[in-house]
Enzyme design. Structure first.
Site, PDB file in Angstrom:
ATOM      1  CE  LYS A   1      -3.233  -2.877   0.032  1.00 41.69           C
ATOM      2  NZ  LYS A   1      -3.662  -3.328  -1.301  1.00 41.69           N
TER       3      LYS A   1
ATOM      4  CD  GLU B   1      -4.277   8.551   4.532  1.00 39.20           C
ATOM      5  OE1 GLU B   1      -5.507   8.444   4.694  1.00 39.20           O
ATOM      6  OE2 GLU B   1      -3.624   7.836   3.761  1.00 39.20           O
TER       7      GLU B   1
ATOM      8  CG  HIS C   1     -13.126  -2.076   6.925  1.00 40.94           C
ATOM      9  ND1 HIS C   1     -13.076  -0.764   6.510  1.00 40.94           N
ATOM     10  CD2 HIS C   1     -12.815  -2.065   8.232  1.00 40.94           C
ATOM     11  CE1 HIS C   1     -12.726   0.000   7.529  1.00 40.94           C
ATOM     12  NE2 HIS C   1     -12.560  -0.765   8.598  1.00 40.94           N
TER      13      HIS C   1
ATOM     14  NE  ARG D   1     -10.561  -8.305  -6.140  1.00 41.86           N
ATOM     15  CZ  ARG D   1     -10.177  -7.519  -5.150  1.00 41.86           C
ATOM     16  NH1 ARG D   1      -8.893  -7.445  -4.820  1.00 41.86           N
ATOM     17  NH2 ARG D   1     -11.061  -6.800  -4.485  1.00 41.86           N
TER      18      ARG D   1
HETATM   19  C1  MV4 Z   1      -9.855   6.803   5.626  1.00 41.37           C
HETATM   20  C2  MV4 Z   1     -11.095   7.216   6.163  1.00 41.37           C
HETATM   21  C3  MV4 Z   1     -11.203   8.543   6.503  1.00 41.37           C
HETATM   22  N1  MV4 Z   1     -10.143   9.388   6.335  1.00 41.37           N
HETATM   23  N2  MV4 Z   1      -8.836   7.683   5.475  1.00 41.37           N
HETATM   24  C4  MV4 Z   1     -10.772   2.137   5.562  1.00 41.37           C
HETATM   25  C5  MV4 Z   1     -10.002   1.045   4.916  1.00 41.37           C
HETATM   26  C6  MV4 Z   1      -8.980   1.705   4.157  1.00 41.37           C
HETATM   27  N3  MV4 Z   1      -8.340   1.023   3.144  1.00 41.37           N
HETATM   28  C7  MV4 Z   1      -9.191   3.113   4.169  1.00 41.37           C
HETATM   29  N4  MV4 Z   1     -10.274   3.346   5.051  1.00 41.37           N
HETATM   30  C8  MV4 Z   1     -10.616   4.610   5.411  1.00 41.37           C
HETATM   31  N5  MV4 Z   1      -9.640   5.534   5.263  1.00 41.37           N
HETATM   32  C9  MV4 Z   1      -9.016   8.945   5.825  1.00 41.37           C
HETATM   33  N6  MV4 Z   1      -7.997   9.786   5.677  1.00 41.37           N
HETATM   34  C10 MV4 Z   1     -12.116   6.300   6.278  1.00 41.37           C
HETATM   35  C11 MV4 Z   1     -11.890   4.975   5.887  1.00 41.37           C
HETATM   36  C12 MV4 Z   1     -13.006   4.076   5.978  1.00 41.37           C
HETATM   37  C13 MV4 Z   1     -13.565   3.486   4.837  1.00 41.37           C
HETATM   38  C14 MV4 Z   1     -13.076   3.762   3.554  1.00 41.37           C
HETATM   39  C15 MV4 Z   1     -13.642   3.170   2.450  1.00 41.37           C
HETATM   40  C16 MV4 Z   1     -14.717   2.311   2.590  1.00 41.37           C
HETATM   41  C17 MV4 Z   1     -15.219   2.028   3.826  1.00 41.37           C
HETATM   42  C18 MV4 Z   1     -14.650   2.612   4.957  1.00 41.37           C
HETATM   43  C19 MV4 Z   1     -15.188   2.336   6.221  1.00 41.37           C
HETATM   44  C20 MV4 Z   1     -14.636   2.902   7.326  1.00 41.37           C
HETATM   45  C21 MV4 Z   1     -13.531   3.769   7.208  1.00 41.37           C
END
Ligand code: MV4
Length: 672
Positions: free
Chosen positions: A121, A205, A240, A297
């Protein structure tokens, strides 16, 4: 070198709905298909949907679907010139792509360096930053000194989000609201990251408080063409896990769509991407979007893109894998209408979405066709095991606009019949009918916000009980009639009966068992049905008499919007995507007391007897524990229905019992 390698035989290194989905397209292209299966999947639908199939080991995925040497050897043995990995399993495994290449087999996916680049990542973000793809404002530096991290956080501005560099999928994320909480949060996040990933490095972030998950479908060929096929919104997630996916993203401004598409194409170009890929973005309320990760994918949710573009993405993958140019270039790719997908799972919303295992005793979907697509890898009678993902099917609706697609999807969910396993059909229906969802108010906290109302089942239980009772009585009547005809007894009252008896009949009582509870109902027999007089539900329930095996039910004159399947002992009422199963406890005529069948004690639900606390001959008082039944991860104590003696035991500890099984014989009143 012409660069074209024709695929004649394709091995599908996957199972379930995606293996079936891939086989369908391969067949339509004249490609011979080879399925692989574990010991748990010998009779699975994906095996039957391929031209041939090879066993690859035990049920555990690590010893079968993830066994790279075994898969390569099988592909060679089957004469496969290509392997499609589907999603999950080995689909993003660089070592597998490498092993395919070394064996001279086409891997239907990108080249190894692209998989590797997106597998990390942090490295992926670095590449994307260089390619000009927007990242969430933040600090991704190698210097992890506390003073540096603190300075970075205040520059970004609170709230900030601490993420483990080595993490992903939301693990180890921590929101920090203010400067004063930062130092202790960093310490805790580092400890967690070290424990979970063996690496305590952190990213910081800007925290987006109400983000959406919007992803772009990209496609590239070996000739240097890179296109996008628009976006999907997958914001509605639970822990998630995606729950609903749709295309296009509701309310997305056209200029944001164009900018996001351009960023996604740049991302794919930056890593010399080939094949189907997805660039995931997180989007804030003002349409600002930031790269999260790239999936190398075909995605679970690809059907919504297929519906709005009219393209077959698996066919595109196979064309590209053969070395052909993309079937369409950007200007020729159009979108039309709206598509929504939901993931139907064997999980119990009433028990914190606990995955369910067991047999799908009933699995019925509405007819696919006008606006409804169903991608499933199981059929009625199949079981869902502990070994794999408990997804039953994907339901996809397509309409001219979002409202139409959602209307179709809600109806399709309502008409879905699943029995034997708890599932989320009703829950999904409540999501796609929720006013906020209908209004397009989707973000990643949707379920958190509305979880309570989504979890509760609407509907009228009294009405369901009455429908169940009437339907059971109708099946019994039909059976009796059939028996009398067979015995040619012209004097049998049933042989003479043309239907239900008339409405001056006495009060009857029926006791039903459902979900571990007992429901006693009192009714009068009426011509064609039952009359219930105690209020709190419909008064008249009728079953149309001569409908073959079908139960056409009317409730106070209105046709019941659901389905009923009954035999003489049990009945399942399907309504609003939920299955309500009832078992006849007793049906004795006349008198309020006569309903208690004190002779037998039966199992209130299927389960395992984990203890038998009495012996034959034991004298017990009403309410004394007799046995303990473990069902659905809970223990249920079976108690004495009255004072009396245990006359016979029909099961022992350790036995598995069906719902309604006659557990023991009980003699009432023999007080010792
Ligand atoms: C975030 C966010 C809010 N702000 N980054 C969750 C998994 C990951 N790969 C990134 N995620 C998040 N990153 C910042 N700066 C909120 C999430 C997040 C989320 C993002 C996409 C889809 C579902 C989610 C559920 C909870 C939190």
């Amino acid at each position: 070198m012409s660069g074209i390698r024709t695929i004649r035989t394709l091995l599908i290194a996957n199972r379930g709905e995606i293996a079936c989905r891939i086989a369908r397209t391969a067949k339509s292209l004249g490609i011979r298909t080879v399925a692989v299966y574990s010991e748990a999947d010998a009779d699975a639908l994906h095996v039957k949907s391929a031209d041939t199939a090879y066993p690859i080991g035990p049920a555990e995925a690590a010893k079968s679907y993830l066994d790279i040497p075994r898969l390569i050897e099988t592909a060679k043995r089957a004469g496969a010139d290509a392997i499609h990995p589907g999603y999950g399993f080995l689909s993003e495994n660089a070592a597998f792509a490498k092993a395919c290449a070394e064996a001279g087999i086409i891997f239907v996916g990108p080249d190894v360096p692209a998989i590797e680049a997106m597998g990390s990542k942090a490295a992926a973000k670095e590449i994307m930053a260089k390619a000009g793809v927007p990242l969430v404002p933040g600090y991704h530096g190698a210097d992890q000194d506390l003073s540096i991290l603190k300075k970075a956080a205040s520059e970004i501005g609170f709230p900030v989000l601490l993420k483990a560099s080595a993490g992903g999928g939301g693990k180890g994320m921590r929101v920090v609201e203010a400067e004063k909480d930062l130092e202790s949060a960093i310490a805790a996040a580092k400890r967690e990251a070290a424990a979970a990933f063996g690496d305590d490095r952190l990213l910081i972030e800007k925290y987006l408080t109400r983000p959406r998950h919007v992803e772009m479908q990209v496609f590239a060929d070996r000739l240097g063409n890179v296109v996008h096929l628009f976006e999907r919104d997958c914001s509605v997630q639970r822990r998630h896990q995606k729950v609903v996916e749709e295309a296009p993203a509701p309310g997305l401004a056209e200029e944001v769509r164009v900018a996001m598409a351009e960023a996604a194409v740049n991302a794919a170009t930056a890593i010399d991407y080939v094949g189907a890929g997805t660039v995931e973005f997180i989007m804030d309320e003002d349409g600002g979007f930031y790269f999260m990760e790239m999936n190398t994918r075909l995605q679970v949710e690809h059907p919504v893109t297929e519906m709005i573009t009219g393209q077959d993405l698996v066919a595109w993958q196979l064309r590209v894998a053969e070395g052909h140019p993309l079937p369409l270039l950007q200007e020729a790719i159009r979108r039309n209408g709206h598509a929504v997908e939901v993931r139907l799972y064997a999980e119990d919303p009433a028990r914190d979405f606990l995955p369910q295992t067991g047999t799908l005793t009933r699995l019925g979907f509405p007819e696919a066709g006008t606006g409804i697509r169903i991608d499933s890898g199981v059929v009625e009678g199949d079981s869902v095991s502990v070994h794999y993902d408990p997804m039953i099917a994907k339901l996809i609706a397509y309409g001219a606009d979002r409202t139409e697609a959602l209307r179709l999807l809600a109806r399709a969910l309502g008409a879905t019949q699943i029995d034997g396993l708890a599932n989320n059909a009703g829950y999904l229906k409540r999501i796609v009918e929720h006013p906020a969802f209908l209004a397009g108010e989707v973000d990643t906290r949707f379920i958190e916000r509305y979880g309570e109302e989504l979890g509760s089942e609407a509907g009228d239980p009294a009405s369901l009980h009455r429908i169940a009772a009437t339907s059971l009585l109708e099946t019994q009547r039909r059976k009796a009639l059939e028996d009398a005809r067979r015995s040619r007894d012209p004097f049998s009252p049933w042989a003479m009966a043309h239907g239900w008896r008339l409405n001056d009949s006495p009060l009857h009582r029926i006791v039903l068992l459902s979900g571990g509870e007992e429901f006693a109902l009192e009714y009068h027999l009426e011509s064609g049905g039952c009359r219930f007089e105690d209020g709190g539900g419909p008064v008249l329930v009728h079953v149309d008499p001569d409908e073959g095996g079908d139960m056409r039910v009317r409730v106070d004159g209105v046709p019941f919007d659901g389905e009923v399947r009954a035999d003489g002992e049990s009945v399942t009422v399907f309504s609003g995507g939920a299955a309500h199963r009832y078992l006849l406890k007793s049906a004795l005529a006349s008198g309020a007391d006569a309903g208690e069948d004190s002779g037998h004690v039966s199992a209130p639900m299927p389960g395992k007897l984990i203890a038998v606390q009495v012996a034959v001959g034991a004298h017990v008082a009403k309410g004394d524990p007799l046995m303990v039944l473990e069902a659905m991860k809970m223990e249920h104590v079976i108690r004495a229905p009255d004072d009396g003696v245990v006359a016979a035991l029909h099961f022992a500890a350790g036995d598995q019992v069906e719902e309604g099984a006659d557990l023991l014989l009980f003699e009432k009143g023999a007080e010792g």
